[in-house]
Design a protein around this motif. Structure first.
Motif, PDB file in Angstrom:
ATOM      1  N   MET A 160       0.823  -1.185   0.000  1.00  0.00           N
ATOM      2  CA  MET A 160       0.000   0.000   0.000  1.00  0.00           C
ATOM      3  C   MET A 160       0.872   1.257   0.000  1.00  0.00           C
ATOM      4  SD  MET A 160      -3.180   0.681   2.495  1.00  0.00           S
ATOM      5  CE  MET A 160      -3.577   2.334   2.894  1.00  0.00           C
ATOM      6  N   ALA A 161       1.796   1.333   0.937  1.00  0.00           N
ATOM      7  CA  ALA A 161       2.763   2.422   1.045  1.00  0.00           C
ATOM      8  C   ALA A 161       3.925   1.890   1.875  1.00  0.00           C
ATOM      9  CB  ALA A 161       2.125   3.638   1.712  1.00  0.00           C
ATOM     10  N   PRO A 162       5.058   2.587   1.875  1.00  0.00           N
ATOM     11  CA  PRO A 162       6.160   2.107   2.716  1.00  0.00           C
ATOM     12  C   PRO A 162       5.721   1.941   4.171  1.00  0.00           C
ATOM     13  CG  PRO A 162       6.904   3.858   1.266  1.00  0.00           C
ATOM     14  CD  PRO A 162       5.407   3.779   1.119  1.00  0.00           C
ATOM     15  N   ARG A 163       5.984   0.792   4.715  1.00  0.00           N
ATOM     16  CA  ARG A 163       5.691   0.446   6.121  1.00  0.00           C
ATOM     17  C   ARG A 163       4.203   0.306   6.437  1.00  0.00           C
ATOM     18  NH1 ARG A 163       9.960   4.116   6.414  1.00  0.00           N
ATOM     19  NH2 ARG A 163       8.619   5.830   7.020  1.00  0.00           N
ATOM     20  N   VAL A 164       3.310   0.362   5.442  1.00  0.00           N
ATOM     21  CA  VAL A 164       1.866   0.194   5.655  1.00  0.00           C
ATOM     22  C   VAL A 164       1.408  -1.037   4.883  1.00  0.00           C
ATOM     23  CG1 VAL A 164      -0.419   1.210   5.372  1.00  0.00           C
ATOM     24  CG2 VAL A 164       1.529   2.670   5.958  1.00  0.00           C
ATOM     25  N   PHE A 165       0.681  -1.909   5.557  1.00  0.00           N
ATOM     26  CA  PHE A 165       0.270  -3.187   4.977  1.00  0.00           C
ATOM     27  C   PHE A 165      -1.228  -3.395   5.192  1.00  0.00           C
ATOM     28  CE2 PHE A 165       4.548  -3.369   6.598  1.00  0.00           C
ATOM     29  CZ  PHE A 165       5.273  -3.845   5.522  1.00  0.00           C
ATOM     30  N   VAL A 192      -5.408  -2.933   8.745  1.00  0.00           N
ATOM     31  CA  VAL A 192      -4.315  -2.129   8.206  1.00  0.00           C
ATOM     32  C   VAL A 192      -3.230  -2.094   9.288  1.00  0.00           C
ATOM     33  CG1 VAL A 192      -5.330   0.071   8.948  1.00  0.00           C
ATOM     34  CG2 VAL A 192      -3.675   0.031   7.080  1.00  0.00           C
ATOM     35  N   HIS A 193      -1.992  -2.279   8.859  1.00  0.00           N
ATOM     36  CA  HIS A 193      -0.877  -2.429   9.795  1.00  0.00           C
ATOM     37  C   HIS A 193       0.238  -1.463   9.391  1.00  0.00           C
ATOM     38  CE1 HIS A 193       1.887  -4.512  12.507  1.00  0.00           C
ATOM     39  NE2 HIS A 193       2.760  -4.515  11.522  1.00  0.00           N
ATOM     40  N   TYR A 194       0.811  -0.791  10.377  1.00  0.00           N
ATOM     41  CA  TYR A 194       1.949   0.108  10.168  1.00  0.00           C
ATOM     42  C   TYR A 194       3.093  -0.392  11.042  1.00  0.00           C
ATOM     43  CZ  TYR A 194       5.082   4.055  10.593  1.00  0.00           C
ATOM     44  OH  TYR A 194       6.205   4.834  10.596  1.00  0.00           O
ATOM     45  N   ALA A 195       4.303  -0.401  10.494  1.00  0.00           N
ATOM     46  CA  ALA A 195       5.456  -0.846  11.282  1.00  0.00           C
ATOM     47  C   ALA A 195       6.707  -0.091  10.849  1.00  0.00           C
ATOM     48  CB  ALA A 195       5.678  -2.336  11.116  1.00  0.00           C
TER      49      ALA A 195
END
Length: 86
Positions: free
Chosen positions: A1-6, A34-37
């Motif tokens: 989806m975007a860097p560091r977003v899944f 939605v996951h951010y890391a």
């Protein structure tokens, strides 16, 4: 989806046993997350919807509900998890 977003999916199953001897009910939820890391923290936000369950029986042995267990569990659940590495 975007860097560091899944984007992903989540499934949860809850089972309850009375006195650890007899099955009382089961509930099943599923939904998107939605996951951010990054290296300093992670966070997950999900929306779960109850889609099935075994509501169990009342004291007289009659079925409770109609495939969903809405007496003690919500139909929709918003979940948020946050982690900070130590």
């Amino acid at each position: 989806m975007a860097p560091r977003v899944f984007l992903g999916g989540e499934f949860r199953n809850h089972n309850e046993y009375g006195n650890f001897t007899h099955h009382e009910h089961s509930v099943y939820w599923a939904g998107p997350v939605v996951h951010y890391a990054d290296q300093h923290l992670w966070a997950t936000l999900g929306l779960l919807r109850q889609f099935a369950g075994d509501p169990g029986h009342d004291e007289d042995g009659n079925d409770i509900g109609n495939r969903l267990f809405l007496r003690s569990h919500e139909r929709n659940e918003l979940t948020f998890k946050l982690g900070i590495p130590l």
